[in-house]
Design an enzyme around this catalytic site. Sequence first.
Site, short mmCIF file in Angstrom:
data_model
loop_
_atom_site.label_atom_id
_atom_site.label_comp_id
_atom_site.label_asym_id
_atom_site.label_seq_id
_atom_site.Cartn_x
_atom_site.Cartn_y
_atom_site.Cartn_z
N ASN A 143 0.94 -1.24 0.05
CA ASN A 143 -0.04 0.24 -0.10
C ASN A 143 0.87 1.17 -0.01
OD1 ASN A 143 0.55 0.87 2.64
ND2 ASN A 143 -0.66 -1.13 3.25
N GLY A 163 -2.39 -9.80 3.33
CA GLY A 163 -2.11 -10.53 2.27
C GLY A 163 -0.51 -10.60 1.83
N VAL A 164 -0.31 -10.50 0.58
CA VAL A 164 1.02 -10.64 0.40
C VAL A 164 2.15 -9.76 0.71
CG1 VAL A 164 0.98 -9.17 -1.91
CG2 VAL A 164 2.38 -11.44 -1.91
N ASP A 165 1.62 -8.55 1.35
CA ASP A 165 2.64 -7.58 1.90
C ASP A 165 3.15 -7.99 3.20
OD1 ASP A 165 3.95 -5.44 2.44
OD2 ASP A 165 2.18 -4.02 2.41
N SER A 172 -3.04 -6.17 -6.82
CA SER A 172 -4.60 -5.64 -6.71
C SER A 172 -5.73 -6.53 -6.84
CB SER A 172 -4.91 -4.49 -7.86
OG SER A 172 -4.16 -3.22 -7.67
N THR A 173 -5.48 -8.00 -6.96
CA THR A 173 -6.98 -8.53 -7.02
C THR A 173 -7.12 -9.35 -5.67
OG1 THR A 173 -5.02 -10.67 -7.44
CG2 THR A 173 -5.93 -9.27 -9.27
N GLY A 174 -6.51 -8.98 -4.80
CA GLY A 174 -6.77 -9.16 -3.23
C GLY A 174 -7.71 -8.36 -2.57
N TYR A 202 -7.64 -5.17 -2.72
CA TYR A 202 -8.02 -4.10 -3.60
C TYR A 202 -8.85 -4.32 -4.70
CZ TYR A 202 -4.26 -1.00 -1.72
OH TYR A 202 -3.63 -0.19 -0.84
#
Length: 172
Positions: A24, A32-34, A117-119, A121
């Site tokens: 972000n 998530g992946v972050d 962006s597909t989680g 977001y």
Amino acid sequence: MRPLDAVRANIVTLEVDAIVNAANSSLLGGGGVDGAIHRAAGPDLLQACRALNGCKTGQAKITAGFRLAARHVIHTVGPVWRGGAHGEEALLRSCYVTSLELARDHSIESIAFPSISTGSYGYPIELAAQVAVASVDAWLTAQPLPVAVTFCCFSEADLAVYETVLAQRRPS
Ligand code: ADP
């Protein structure tokens, strides 16, 4: 055609020169992946990110990978999906292109992208996968340097979407 592949994996396990983080704009960690990347890389990653002063949507910044197998993490900020008429596609394309430009500038020869962006977001995966593959394909075609690109999917369903899109590529 340029070699592009898709795998199902936890991106933190991949042994590539760089993994991309769907971060972000604060670059100070998230879910998530972050979250997974920060947990695996250790606290030095957060310290390195603090020095970057955030990142705009569609842009990318690079750090070391610390405890990760990957030498580098490229942090990019994808667009929040707001229906598709708010520049989402151009911003998502920019995430892939700016990440690849950073990779080239750091002599990175292998890079893995999550499905940006597909989680949380909310970008529909079928649309996002098309943007991802088309952006990377166009960029690699224009580049003299070989960079191996892997799309790292977190679920079998996401992998199936990417495999379908990859199979539809036309020879360039
Ligand atoms: P965004 O905020 O950009 O939507 P998310 O992290 O919520 O980012 O999701 C982006 C994508 O990353 C989603 O497809 C999600 O399933 C996937 N993902 C989550 N964790 C991991 C992981 N450890 N490795 C690879 N992909 C992951």
